[in-house]
Scaffold this motif. Sequence first.
Motif, PDB file in Angstrom:
ATOM      1  N   GLN A   1      -3.305  -0.237   9.097  1.00 47.64           N
ATOM      2  CA  GLN A   1      -2.657   0.286   7.842  1.00 47.64           C
ATOM      3  C   GLN A   1      -1.297  -0.059   7.490  1.00 47.64           C
ATOM      4  O   GLN A   1      -0.819   0.128   6.455  1.00 47.64           O
ATOM      5  N   ARG A   2      -0.565  -1.069   8.286  1.00 47.31           N
ATOM      6  CA  ARG A   2       0.431  -1.620   7.900  1.00 47.31           C
ATOM      7  C   ARG A   2       0.565  -2.400   6.642  1.00 47.31           C
ATOM      8  O   ARG A   2       1.842  -2.576   6.306  1.00 47.31           O
ATOM      9  N   GLY A   3      -0.379  -3.026   6.279  1.00 47.18           N
ATOM     10  CA  GLY A   3      -0.497  -3.686   5.116  1.00 47.18           C
ATOM     11  C   GLY A   3      -1.783  -3.438   4.203  1.00 47.18           C
ATOM     12  O   GLY A   3      -2.508  -3.279   4.680  1.00 47.18           O
ATOM     13  N   ASP A   4      -1.640  -3.652   3.070  1.00 45.33           N
ATOM     14  CA  ASP A   4      -2.759  -3.499   2.101  1.00 45.33           C
ATOM     15  C   ASP A   4      -3.909  -4.290   2.222  1.00 45.33           C
ATOM     16  O   ASP A   4      -5.083  -3.957   2.273  1.00 45.33           O
ATOM     17  N   LYS A   5      -3.705  -5.449   2.791  1.00 43.22           N
ATOM     18  CA  LYS A   5      -4.801  -6.673   2.911  1.00 43.22           C
ATOM     19  C   LYS A   5      -5.515  -5.892   4.066  1.00 43.22           C
ATOM     20  O   LYS A   5      -7.073  -6.195   3.852  1.00 43.22           O
ATOM     21  N   SER A   6      -5.211  -5.362   4.978  1.00 49.73           N
ATOM     22  CA  SER A   6      -6.079  -4.865   6.244  1.00 49.73           C
ATOM     23  C   SER A   6      -6.559  -3.444   6.100  1.00 49.73           C
ATOM     24  O   SER A   6      -7.114  -2.901   6.960  1.00 49.73           O
ATOM     25  N   ARG A   7      -6.078  -2.739   5.001  1.00 53.15           N
ATOM     26  CA  ARG A   7      -6.097  -1.315   5.162  1.00 53.15           C
ATOM     27  C   ARG A   7      -7.608  -0.762   5.086  1.00 53.15           C
ATOM     28  O   ARG A   7      -7.701   0.100   5.716  1.00 53.15           O
ATOM     29  N   VAL A   8      -8.295  -1.450   4.420  1.00 57.53           N
ATOM     30  CA  VAL A   8      -9.938  -0.955   4.379  1.00 57.53           C
ATOM     31  C   VAL A   8     -10.755  -1.704   5.216  1.00 57.53           C
ATOM     32  O   VAL A   8     -11.552  -0.909   6.139  1.00 57.53           O
ATOM     33  N   ASP A   9     -10.460  -2.895   5.442  1.00 59.97           N
ATOM     34  CA  ASP A   9     -10.974  -3.763   6.526  1.00 59.97           C
ATOM     35  C   ASP A   9     -10.199  -4.712   7.296  1.00 59.97           C
ATOM     36  O   ASP A   9      -9.728  -5.770   6.603  1.00 59.97           O
ATOM     37  N   TRP A  10      -9.860  -4.484   8.782  1.00 58.14           N
ATOM     38  CA  TRP A  10      -8.834  -5.285   9.372  1.00 58.14           C
ATOM     39  C   TRP A  10      -9.150  -6.697   9.191  1.00 58.14           C
ATOM     40  O   TRP A  10      -8.336  -7.699   9.394  1.00 58.14           O
ATOM     41  N   ARG A  11     -10.232  -7.069   8.930  1.00 55.24           N
ATOM     42  CA  ARG A  11     -10.928  -8.554   9.431  1.00 55.24           C
ATOM     43  C   ARG A  11     -10.504  -9.412   8.232  1.00 55.24           C
ATOM     44  O   ARG A  11     -10.215 -10.563   8.056  1.00 55.24           O
ATOM     45  N   ARG A  12      -9.968  -8.661   6.940  1.00 51.15           N
ATOM     46  CA  ARG A  12      -9.507  -9.415   5.736  1.00 51.15           C
ATOM     47  C   ARG A  12      -7.976 -10.044   6.402  1.00 51.15           C
ATOM     48  O   ARG A  12      -7.699 -11.240   5.646  1.00 51.15           O
TER      49      ARG A  12
END
Length: 337
Positions: A234-245
């Motif tokens: 949750q520390r960044g928008d890119k990984s918020r929904v799916d950490w694999r992003r």
Amino acid sequence: MKVLIVSHSRDPYCPDLVAAALKARGAEPIRLNTDQYPTSVRLNLAPSSAAERSELLTGPAGERFSLDELGAIYFRRLALARNLPDEMPKPHKEAVYHECYAVLQGMLACSDAFQLDPFERVYQADNKPLQLKLARQLGMTVPETLTSNDPEAVRAFYHRFDGDIVAKPLRALTIRDDDVTRVMYTNRVREEHLRQLDSLANGPMTFQQYIPKALELRITVVGERLFCGAVDSQRGDKSRVDWRRDGAGLREEWRPYPVPEEMRRRILRLMDALQLNYGALDLIVTPAGEWVFLEINPAGEFVWMQTATGFPIADALAETLLGQAARRDARRVASPA
């Protein structure tokens, strides 16, 4: 002991680590790159003959191994018939692939060696709806889930959770088009997406209640041993929904995380139910501290977790294959009297 490692030539990390751990314990690992079958690898399967033995010819020097001499099999990946001649017609390639699939399945089914894990168990355990059902029955919290090609059912599901849902494929989905690879990650469903639901007539999709996250967990199970890593996605928008992003960006951020004893028991009961010795589980820890089960990958990767945390996962796999650690070894077919 001879241990057969079943994978393919583009799978360098996990098999190599396990092979090294096996060698360190005095075992002889044998690599079967299934992408080289049938063009380079030779397999003689004689299940009904008392005079002939089943054998495998593999390796750069064409080493010959009797399948009856195997003490264990580490099954990771199948990638069959990848080196067939370019001029072979596509229908012929498809026929060869299916025949090779049947042969490898037969070879594994006929082996009396311990397998981590048996081919048919791995593919049955990869059934995501079954995983969710079993996890719920074992007392785990799971997200409400709908897999559907019915637009009205999906709209009702969306409004049931006030639009707080995600869409995801049941199986890892990678699309290659004109040398461009696209991976389908988990995505939030928005109001504007509801107008596109008629496209479900061309292919179903899985929708799931969105679960708020404090941490994401990857728990790698080997036999009776659990290795749990956690990351703050949750520390960044890119990984918020799916950490694999942002998998590469988070690769070094995974840290060991304790598993409560009750959750440990439930996870091992799930492994018992699926009859697996190995599995990589994905879970969420919510801001309220609740653990939520998402899925289990019965042939999931572990090298990045071992590298980040120092967990001895390859050693645990070697010890389980060699019978030096507790393992599930229920026979699939009863021996004749």
